[in-house]
Design a protein around this motif. Structure first.
Motif, PDB file in Angstrom:
ATOM      1  N   LEU A  33      -0.800 -34.763   0.157  1.00  0.00           N
ATOM      2  CA  LEU A  33      -0.267 -34.781  -1.207  1.00  0.00           C
ATOM      3  C   LEU A  33      -0.867 -35.923  -2.011  1.00  0.00           C
ATOM      4  N   GLU A  34      -1.053 -37.079  -1.376  1.00  0.00           N
ATOM      5  CA  GLU A  34      -1.683 -38.208  -2.069  1.00  0.00           C
ATOM      6  C   GLU A  34      -3.090 -37.848  -2.539  1.00  0.00           C
ATOM      7  N   ILE A  35      -3.850 -37.195  -1.669  1.00  0.00           N
ATOM      8  CA  ILE A  35      -5.211 -36.805  -2.033  1.00  0.00           C
ATOM      9  C   ILE A  35      -5.193 -35.822  -3.195  1.00  0.00           C
ATOM     10  N   ALA A  36      -4.254 -34.870  -3.174  1.00  0.00           N
ATOM     11  CA  ALA A  36      -4.168 -33.876  -4.253  1.00  0.00           C
ATOM     12  C   ALA A  36      -3.834 -34.535  -5.584  1.00  0.00           C
ATOM     13  N   LEU A  37      -2.827 -35.421  -5.579  1.00  0.00           N
ATOM     14  CA  LEU A  37      -2.447 -36.091  -6.834  1.00  0.00           C
ATOM     15  C   LEU A  37      -3.549 -37.032  -7.309  1.00  0.00           C
ATOM     16  N   CYS A  38      -4.239 -37.652  -6.363  1.00  0.00           N
ATOM     17  CA  CYS A  38      -5.373 -38.510  -6.723  1.00  0.00           C
ATOM     18  C   CYS A  38      -6.444 -37.687  -7.424  1.00  0.00           C
ATOM     19  N   MET A  39      -6.663 -36.473  -6.945  1.00  0.00           N
ATOM     20  CA  MET A  39      -7.643 -35.584  -7.556  1.00  0.00           C
ATOM     21  C   MET A  39      -7.280 -35.308  -9.014  1.00  0.00           C
ATOM     22  N   VAL A  40      -6.004 -35.071  -9.281  1.00  0.00           N
ATOM     23  CA  VAL A  40      -5.556 -34.802 -10.656  1.00  0.00           C
ATOM     24  C   VAL A  40      -5.822 -36.003 -11.552  1.00  0.00           C
ATOM     25  N   LEU A  41      -5.467 -37.188 -11.080  1.00  0.00           N
ATOM     26  CA  LEU A  41      -5.653 -38.392 -11.891  1.00  0.00           C
ATOM     27  C   LEU A  41      -7.127 -38.675 -12.159  1.00  0.00           C
ATOM     28  N   GLY A 353      -5.615 -30.269  -5.043  1.00  0.00           N
ATOM     29  CA  GLY A 353      -5.824 -31.107  -6.227  1.00  0.00           C
ATOM     30  C   GLY A 353      -6.659 -30.424  -7.292  1.00  0.00           C
ATOM     31  N   LEU A 354      -7.661 -29.634  -6.884  1.00  0.00           N
ATOM     32  CA  LEU A 354      -8.477 -28.902  -7.859  1.00  0.00           C
ATOM     33  C   LEU A 354      -7.629 -27.916  -8.654  1.00  0.00           C
ATOM     34  N   LEU A 355      -6.760 -27.206  -7.963  1.00  0.00           N
ATOM     35  CA  LEU A 355      -5.898 -26.245  -8.656  1.00  0.00           C
ATOM     36  C   LEU A 355      -4.945 -26.951  -9.618  1.00  0.00           C
ATOM     37  N   LEU A 356      -4.353 -28.055  -9.166  1.00  0.00           N
ATOM     38  CA  LEU A 356      -3.449 -28.808 -10.040  1.00  0.00           C
ATOM     39  C   LEU A 356      -4.205 -29.414 -11.221  1.00  0.00           C
ATOM     40  N   ALA A 357      -5.417 -29.912 -10.950  1.00  0.00           N
ATOM     41  CA  ALA A 357      -6.209 -30.525 -12.025  1.00  0.00           C
ATOM     42  C   ALA A 357      -6.627 -29.502 -13.067  1.00  0.00           C
ATOM     43  N   LEU A 358      -6.972 -28.294 -12.634  1.00  0.00           N
ATOM     44  CA  LEU A 358      -7.329 -27.240 -13.589  1.00  0.00           C
ATOM     45  C   LEU A 358      -6.162 -26.923 -14.506  1.00  0.00           C
ATOM     46  N   ALA A 359      -4.950 -26.889 -13.938  1.00  0.00           N
ATOM     47  CA  ALA A 359      -3.770 -26.603 -14.760  1.00  0.00           C
ATOM     48  C   ALA A 359      -3.451 -27.774 -15.680  1.00  0.00           C
ATOM     49  N   PHE A 360      -3.528 -29.005 -15.146  1.00  0.00           N
ATOM     50  CA  PHE A 360      -3.176 -30.174 -15.950  1.00  0.00           C
ATOM     51  C   PHE A 360      -4.185 -30.422 -17.061  1.00  0.00           C
TER      52      PHE A 360
END
Length: 413
Positions: A33-41, A353-360
């Motif tokens: 989860l940390e890696i995914a959220l880091c990807m978004v930021l 993280g890529l999926l979350l970043a695309l949405a954000f």
């Protein structure tokens, strides 16, 4: 940690080394989860940084650092009618042009990258929308000196002239994107439109098309419709002056020019156009800085989390690694075993993280300039950066695993 220690105290955990404990799974899940959220930021920081860079590269027809502007408002008691406003604007322009050091000067209702009024327009010959809505455009009043000060030349037709006064045919200039929007593939010169919703309003003739100059500081894609200041004067307006050197060196002289016409008029917001551009980009720079700092801390946390999880797994599998060594396992096999666990955490975290970043990133569409929310360079660069940081974090636990000898297995027995 207390939960994990309690689990490891059980007989089953002592027998299997705790490799499958709930605490271990939670730790791996949190690291992913940390890696995914880091990807978004990091993606958000990358997009905003790219946007600031593209804004700074914006191709403008004028040298922003050599054009200065000042704002003033005319009191209604002294200038009650539109004709009074237009006469003062004309006098101010002529006096500014004679100020030493001024190359050209003009009057406008608002300078580029600041703000402007918006109004509805009716296109001659077009059918109204089914819901009755009319197109909305940014409307700017400007005199001929304004275009000369900014080095704006006509792409089609002509610019405003002294003949475009209150008694002549109402005319307008269109920014190129606006002309293409209403008359795609056609020459708009000679076409007519009407400002506002009033059916009794006079038709305005399009006399020229000019290059797009962003007017609204935040939304640089909005195109502008220009009206002659003499035909559409405003009580609050700005003067612009193109100078030969440092524009702020002429600030006092420009104020004195205004005071010579009316000593009661204060001049405020005396800024160069480069300062207006900087103010307009403040939101992007702030977002880039904030997300950049948060992204850096998130990268450290994600890397530390991955290191902790892998180090814990190596310590828990010391006996297994020693046995594998005794049975002839080589360094490559040991490294593969340790990194396999970290690899799927990295891959899963980056994928989520890529999926979350695309949405954000869609939430940033209104503040980005010149950069797509799906910018492949940003997404690819962040993915590579985060993967490298995670691999560096996995280096120390991997070296520790390589140091395990068959004797360690005997001690753990």
């Amino acid at each position: 940690p207390a939960w994990r220690s309690a689990r490891l105290a059980s007989a089953q955990a002592m027998r299997d080394g705790g490799a499958g404990s709930i605490g271990g799974r939670v730790g791996r899940g949190l690291t992913t989860l940390e890696i995914a959220l880091c990807m978004v930021l990091l993606v958000t920081a990358g997009l905003t940084v790219r946007s600031v860079i593209e804004r700074n590269r914006m191709d403008l027809p004028f040298a922003a650092e050599q054009v200065i502007s000042g704002r003033l408002g005319l009191f209604e008691a002294s200038y009650p009618a539109d004709a009074d406003l237009a006469r003062f604007g004309e006098s101010l322009r002529r006096n500014l042009e004679t100020t030493p050091g001024v190359v050209a000067a003009g009057i406008t209702s608002s300078v580029p990258f600041s703000f402007t009024g918006t109004d509805a327009i009716q296109i001659d010959g077009s059918e109204p929308a089914a819901d009755g809505r009319l197109p909305q455009v940014d409307v700017v009043s400007a005199d001929p000196g304004y275009f000369a000060s900014l080095g704006i030349t006509p792409m089609r037709g002509r610019l405003f002239g002294d003949r475009d006064n209150a008694d002549s045919q109402p005319v307008a200039l269109l920014a190129a994107p606006l002309a293409e929007r209403f008359w795609p593939g056609m020459d708009p010169v000679g076409k007519r439109l009407r400002i506002g919703r009033d059916a009794a309003a006079r038709w305005v003739e399009v006399v020229g098309v000019v290059a797009h100059v962003p007017q609204n500081g935040q939304d640089t894609a909005r195109a502008v419709l220009y009206l002659p200041f003499a035909q559409q004067p405003t009580r609050f307006f700005s003067f612009v002056a193109q100078t030969q050197g440092n524009p702020y060196a002429l600030a006092d002289s420009l104020r004195d020019t205004v005071t010579a016409l009316d000593a009661d008029l204060p001049v405020y917001w005396m800024r160069s156009l480069s300062e207006w551009i900087s103010i307009a980009a403040f939101q992007q720079r702030l977002l880039a800085s904030l997300f950049g700092v948060f992204g850096a801390f998130a990268t450290l946390l994600a890397a530390a989390g991955l290191y902790a999880v892998l180090a814990f797994q190596v310590s828990q599998r010391t006996r297994e690694i020693g046995v594998r060594r005794a049975l002839g396992a080589n360094d490559r096999g040991i490294v593969r075993m340790v990194l396999t666990q970290g690899a799927w955490q990295i891959g899963l975290g980056v994928g989520i993280g890529l999926l979350l970043a695309l949405a954000f990133a869609q939430l940033l569409a209104g503040v980005l300039y010149g950069v797509s929310t799906y910018d492949p360079l940003t997404f690819a660069g962040v993915s590579v950066l985060l993967t490298l940081a995670a691999l560096v974090a996995a280096f120390v636990p991997t070296r520790r695993a390589l140091g395990v000898t068959p004797m360690a297995a005997l001690r753990y027995e």
